[in-house]
Design a protein around this motif. Structure first.
Motif, PDB file in Angstrom:
ATOM      1  N   ILE A   1       0.844  -1.189   0.000  1.00 45.62           N
ATOM      2  CA  ILE A   1       0.000   0.000   0.000  1.00 45.62           C
ATOM      3  C   ILE A   1       0.883   1.243   0.000  1.00 45.62           C
ATOM      4  CG2 ILE A   1      -1.865  -1.187   1.227  1.00 45.62           C
ATOM      5  CD1 ILE A   1      -0.898   0.186   3.808  1.00 45.62           C
ATOM      6  N   ASP A   2       0.253   2.412  -0.131  1.00 40.61           N
ATOM      7  CA  ASP A   2       0.963   3.695  -0.055  1.00 40.61           C
ATOM      8  C   ASP A   2       0.013   4.699   0.586  1.00 40.61           C
ATOM      9  OD1 ASP A   2       2.337   6.073  -0.429  1.00 40.61           O
ATOM     10  OD2 ASP A   2       3.060   5.534  -2.421  1.00 40.61           O
ATOM     11  N   LEU A   3       0.330   5.122   1.791  1.00 40.10           N
ATOM     12  CA  LEU A   3      -0.581   5.965   2.564  1.00 40.10           C
ATOM     13  C   LEU A   3      -0.173   7.438   2.606  1.00 40.10           C
ATOM     14  CD1 LEU A   3      -1.355   3.557   5.556  1.00 40.10           C
ATOM     15  CD2 LEU A   3      -2.620   3.871   3.412  1.00 40.10           C
ATOM     16  N   HIS A   4       0.576   7.875   1.584  1.00 42.17           N
ATOM     17  CA  HIS A   4       0.953   9.292   1.507  1.00 42.17           C
ATOM     18  C   HIS A   4       1.176   9.641   0.036  1.00 42.17           C
ATOM     19  CE1 HIS A   4       3.546  12.736   3.411  1.00 42.17           C
ATOM     20  NE2 HIS A   4       2.782  13.173   2.419  1.00 42.17           N
ATOM     21  N   VAL A   5       0.109  10.122  -0.602  1.00 34.95           N
ATOM     22  CA  VAL A   5       0.128  10.347  -2.049  1.00 34.95           C
ATOM     23  C   VAL A   5      -0.536  11.682  -2.364  1.00 34.95           C
ATOM     24  CG1 VAL A   5      -0.766   9.497  -4.256  1.00 34.95           C
ATOM     25  CG2 VAL A   5       0.096   7.879  -2.568  1.00 34.95           C
ATOM     26  N   HIS A   6       0.048  12.417  -3.321  1.00 36.20           N
ATOM     27  CA  HIS A   6      -0.496  13.715  -3.723  1.00 36.20           C
ATOM     28  C   HIS A   6      -0.906  13.711  -5.195  1.00 36.20           C
ATOM     29  CE1 HIS A   6       0.662  15.753   0.006  1.00 36.20           C
ATOM     30  NE2 HIS A   6       1.713  14.943  -0.014  1.00 36.20           N
ATOM     31  N   SER A   7      -1.893  14.529  -5.488  1.00 34.50           N
ATOM     32  CA  SER A   7      -2.396  14.672  -6.857  1.00 34.50           C
ATOM     33  C   SER A   7      -2.395  16.148  -7.249  1.00 34.50           C
ATOM     34  CB  SER A   7      -3.823  14.105  -6.958  1.00 34.50           C
ATOM     35  OG  SER A   7      -4.754  15.013  -6.369  1.00 34.50           O
TER      36      SER A   7
ATOM     37  N   LYS B   1      -5.682   9.746 -12.468  1.00 36.47           N
ATOM     38  CA  LYS B   1      -4.442   9.168 -12.990  1.00 36.47           C
ATOM     39  C   LYS B   1      -3.581   8.589 -11.871  1.00 36.47           C
ATOM     40  CE  LYS B   1      -4.153  11.839 -17.269  1.00 36.47           C
ATOM     41  NZ  LYS B   1      -3.383  12.838 -18.060  1.00 36.47           N
ATOM     42  N   VAL B   2      -3.621   9.204 -10.690  1.00 37.91           N
ATOM     43  CA  VAL B   2      -2.891   8.656  -9.545  1.00 37.91           C
ATOM     44  C   VAL B   2      -3.431   7.269  -9.196  1.00 37.91           C
ATOM     45  CG1 VAL B   2      -2.510   8.901  -7.062  1.00 37.91           C
ATOM     46  CG2 VAL B   2      -2.182  10.863  -8.568  1.00 37.91           C
ATOM     47  N   VAL B   3      -4.749   7.154  -9.158  1.00 37.25           N
ATOM     48  CA  VAL B   3      -5.374   5.870  -8.828  1.00 37.25           C
ATOM     49  C   VAL B   3      -5.049   4.830  -9.896  1.00 37.25           C
ATOM     50  CG1 VAL B   3      -7.580   4.675  -8.505  1.00 37.25           C
ATOM     51  CG2 VAL B   3      -7.214   6.942  -7.489  1.00 37.25           C
ATOM     52  N   ARG B   4      -5.125   5.225 -11.141  1.00 37.14           N
ATOM     53  CA  ARG B   4      -4.833   4.303 -12.246  1.00 37.14           C
ATOM     54  C   ARG B   4      -3.368   3.838 -12.162  1.00 37.14           C
ATOM     55  NH1 ARG B   4      -7.887   1.627 -16.231  1.00 37.14           N
ATOM     56  NH2 ARG B   4      -9.470   3.146 -15.637  1.00 37.14           N
ATOM     57  N   LEU B   5      -2.459   4.767 -11.876  1.00 34.55           N
ATOM     58  CA  LEU B   5      -1.053   4.411 -11.765  1.00 34.55           C
ATOM     59  C   LEU B   5      -0.821   3.459 -10.596  1.00 34.55           C
ATOM     60  CD1 LEU B   5       1.908   4.797 -12.621  1.00 34.55           C
ATOM     61  CD2 LEU B   5       1.988   6.815 -11.141  1.00 34.55           C
TER      62      LEU B   5
ATOM     63  N   ALA C   1      -3.713   6.131   0.137  1.00 25.68           N
ATOM     64  CA  ALA C   1      -4.381   7.253   0.791  1.00 25.68           C
ATOM     65  C   ALA C   1      -4.063   8.507  -0.003  1.00 25.68           C
ATOM     66  CB  ALA C   1      -3.915   7.406   2.230  1.00 25.68           C
ATOM     67  N   LEU C   2      -5.085   9.182  -0.497  1.00 26.86           N
ATOM     68  CA  LEU C   2      -4.888  10.459  -1.176  1.00 26.86           C
ATOM     69  C   LEU C   2      -4.842  11.531  -0.100  1.00 26.86           C
ATOM     70  CD1 LEU C   2      -4.591  11.726  -3.977  1.00 26.86           C
ATOM     71  CD2 LEU C   2      -7.039  12.194  -3.933  1.00 26.86           C
ATOM     72  N   THR C   3      -3.689  12.166   0.039  1.00 27.82           N
ATOM     73  CA  THR C   3      -3.452  13.083   1.165  1.00 27.82           C
ATOM     74  C   THR C   3      -2.982  14.444   0.650  1.00 27.82           C
ATOM     75  OG1 THR C   3      -1.206  12.160   1.376  1.00 27.82           O
ATOM     76  CG2 THR C   3      -2.913  11.242   2.811  1.00 27.82           C
ATOM     77  N   ASP C   4      -3.780  15.063  -0.186  1.00 29.55           N
ATOM     78  CA  ASP C   4      -3.395  16.359  -0.728  1.00 29.55           C
ATOM     79  C   ASP C   4      -3.347  17.411   0.373  1.00 29.55           C
ATOM     80  OD1 ASP C   4      -2.881  16.146  -3.563  1.00 29.55           O
ATOM     81  OD2 ASP C   4      -4.962  15.502  -3.762  1.00 29.55           O
ATOM     82  N   HIS C   5      -2.507  18.422   0.145  1.00 25.57           N
ATOM     83  CA  HIS C   5      -2.275  19.452   1.155  1.00 25.57           C
ATOM     84  C   HIS C   5      -3.518  20.299   1.399  1.00 25.57           C
ATOM     85  CE1 HIS C   5       2.067  18.888   1.523  1.00 25.57           C
ATOM     86  NE2 HIS C   5       2.094  18.709   0.218  1.00 25.57           N
ATOM     87  N   ASP C   6      -4.015  20.257   2.629  1.00 27.94           N
ATOM     88  CA  ASP C   6      -5.074  21.168   3.092  1.00 27.94           C
ATOM     89  C   ASP C   6      -6.315  21.137   2.214  1.00 27.94           C
ATOM     90  OD1 ASP C   6      -3.362  22.099   5.173  1.00 27.94           O
ATOM     91  OD2 ASP C   6      -2.375  23.444   3.748  1.00 27.94           O
TER      92      ASP C   6
ATOM     93  N   GLY D   1     -12.474  -5.110 -13.265  1.00 27.40           N
ATOM     94  CA  GLY D   1     -11.939  -6.312 -12.637  1.00 27.40           C
ATOM     95  C   GLY D   1     -10.741  -6.098 -11.731  1.00 27.40           C
ATOM     96  N   THR D   2     -10.405  -4.836 -11.424  1.00 27.32           N
ATOM     97  CA  THR D   2      -9.270  -4.530 -10.552  1.00 27.32           C
ATOM     98  C   THR D   2      -9.775  -3.782  -9.327  1.00 27.32           C
ATOM     99  OG1 THR D   2      -7.778  -4.356 -12.439  1.00 27.32           O
ATOM    100  CG2 THR D   2      -7.037  -3.390 -10.379  1.00 27.32           C
ATOM    101  N   PHE D   3      -9.343  -4.213  -8.154  1.00 29.67           N
ATOM    102  CA  PHE D   3      -9.821  -3.585  -6.927  1.00 29.67           C
ATOM    103  C   PHE D   3      -8.683  -2.857  -6.229  1.00 29.67           C
ATOM    104  CE2 PHE D   3     -10.866  -3.696  -2.334  1.00 29.67           C
ATOM    105  CZ  PHE D   3     -12.021  -2.938  -2.388  1.00 29.67           C
ATOM    106  N   ILE D   4      -8.870  -1.580  -5.936  1.00 32.23           N
ATOM    107  CA  ILE D   4      -7.911  -0.806  -5.151  1.00 32.23           C
ATOM    108  C   ILE D   4      -8.683   0.068  -4.168  1.00 32.23           C
ATOM    109  CG2 ILE D   4      -7.771   0.994  -6.949  1.00 32.23           C
ATOM    110  CD1 ILE D   4      -4.844   1.465  -5.988  1.00 32.23           C
ATOM    111  N   GLN D   5      -8.281   0.049  -2.916  1.00 33.91           N
ATOM    112  CA  GLN D   5      -8.955   0.824  -1.881  1.00 33.91           C
ATOM    113  C   GLN D   5      -8.420   2.256  -1.864  1.00 33.91           C
ATOM    114  OE1 GLN D   5      -9.186  -1.245   2.032  1.00 33.91           O
ATOM    115  NE2 GLN D   5      -8.182  -2.934   0.949  1.00 33.91           N
ATOM    116  N   ILE D   6      -9.332   3.205  -1.730  1.00 36.41           N
ATOM    117  CA  ILE D   6      -8.951   4.611  -1.601  1.00 36.41           C
ATOM    118  C   ILE D   6      -9.244   5.044  -0.173  1.00 36.41           C
ATOM    119  CG2 ILE D   6      -9.233   6.954  -2.483  1.00 36.41           C
ATOM    120  CD1 ILE D   6      -8.187   4.874  -4.526  1.00 36.41           C
ATOM    121  N   ILE D   7      -8.190   5.422   0.545  1.00 35.00           N
ATOM    122  CA  ILE D   7      -8.344   5.927   1.908  1.00 35.00           C
ATOM    123  C   ILE D   7      -8.423   7.447   1.829  1.00 35.00           C
ATOM    124  CG2 ILE D   7      -7.398   5.939   4.242  1.00 35.00           C
ATOM    125  CD1 ILE D   7      -8.011   3.121   3.007  1.00 35.00           C
ATOM    126  N   PRO D   8      -9.560   8.033   2.218  1.00 37.53           N
ATOM    127  CA  PRO D   8      -9.667   9.498   2.141  1.00 37.53           C
ATOM    128  C   PRO D   8      -8.792  10.171   3.189  1.00 37.53           C
ATOM    129  CG  PRO D   8     -11.610   8.565   3.198  1.00 37.53           C
ATOM    130  CD  PRO D   8     -10.780   7.406   2.737  1.00 37.53           C
TER     131      PRO D   8
END
Length: 284
Positions: A4-10, A21-25, A35-40, A59-66
């Motif tokens: 997993i990756d719990l510190h990602v910016h878009s 595109k972040v989710v697709r990548l 986890a999508l953790t954009d600044h403020d 057919g692909t499952f990926i969890q998005i942590i807000p």
């Protein structure tokens, strides 16, 4: 093993890829969750969730942590508190982030005015033309200067114009760490200190910071991180265990704004196991 990756910016803040595109990548990298953790801001999360739904249909499952990454002031330094699993419909959190956005906008107008005195043709409107609805940060200022030939690299922009002691720099108005932690909790989330070794504190000072934040309800410490070297991770694990805090991990992916950091793998050897996410859910 799943990772997993719990510190990602878009591009909703200072990343260069759209939330979709972040989710697709991340899916292409076979990550089980991010986890999508954009600044403020929480602005990118609906788009990320929508892309996750599209991938599920494929057919692909990926969890998005807000999540979000909130800048706060501690000992006159800008430190960051990650909010994970936050309710994006929380009015209290949304309103506070909106006020932070307004203060940031005012500051950006002052900084662009300062830079114009240095002969740089820059305005907030010109930055927005290039960046759309992104939360403008100094990374966007640097990118603009590079693209318009004022400096050769982003680092040059910071060295010459954007560093904290520059005459063109305008300090931000910050929430206190206590306020940020309280806001994250009000939205049902977990509050995590991001990259604790990046603030240039000594190890005893890092531990003192963690202890201070723990008293105000800190839930976790970002332990696995792209910039860690040597015994860094071990030091943070010791502190997390001492104060009974959850451990998290993330790349701090920003796309082309941090080209040496890849989603999921950081600088090449980052691995955040899925069990980290399971333990965080247990904390909730």
């Amino acid at each position: 093993m799943k990772y997993i990756d719990l510190h990602v910016h878009s591009s909703a803040s200072d990343g260069t890829l759209s939330p979709a595109k972040v989710v697709r990548l991340a899916s292409e990298k076979q990550l089980a969750a991010i986890a999508l953790t954009d600044h403020d801001t929480l602005a990118g999360i609906p788009e990320a969730n929508k892309e996750s739904d599209i991938l599920k249909e494929e057919g692909t499952f990926i969890q998005i942590i807000p999540g979000t990454e909130i800048s706060v002031s501690y000992r006159k330094k800008d430190i960051h508190i990650l909010g994970l699993f936050v309710d994006t419909n929380s009015g209290q959190l949304y309103d506070s982030l909106e006020q932070a956005r307004i203060r940031r906008e005012e500051r950006n107008h002052k900084m662009t005015a300062n830079l114009r005195t240095a002969g740089i043709d820059i305005t907030v409107d010109k930055l927005k033309e290039a960046e759309g609805d992104a939360v403008l940060t100094r990374a966007h200022f640097a990118k603009y200067m590079v693209e318009h030939g004022y400096v050769k690299t982003n680092q040059d922009a910071f060295t010459k114009y954007l560093h904290d002691d520059s005459p063109y720099y305008v300090p931000r108005e910050y929430l206190s760490p206590e306020e940020a932690i309280s806001l994250i909790h009000s939205a049902g989330g977990l509050a995590v200190i991001a990259h604790p070794l990046l603030y240039k504190f000594t190890l005893p000072e890092v531990e003192a910071m963690v202890a201070y934040l723990k008293d105000y309800g800190l839930d976790g410490v970002e332990t696995i991180y792209s910039a860690n070297t040597g015994f860094d991770e071990g030091h943070i694990r010791r502190i997390a265990n001492k104060y009974d805090l959850a451990m998290t991990g993330g790349s701090d992916f920003h796309g082309k704004n941090k080209p040496d950091i890849q989603i999921g793998t950081g600088r090449g050897n980052l691995k955040v196991p899925y069990e980290i996410l399971e333990k965080l859910r247990a904390r909730l």
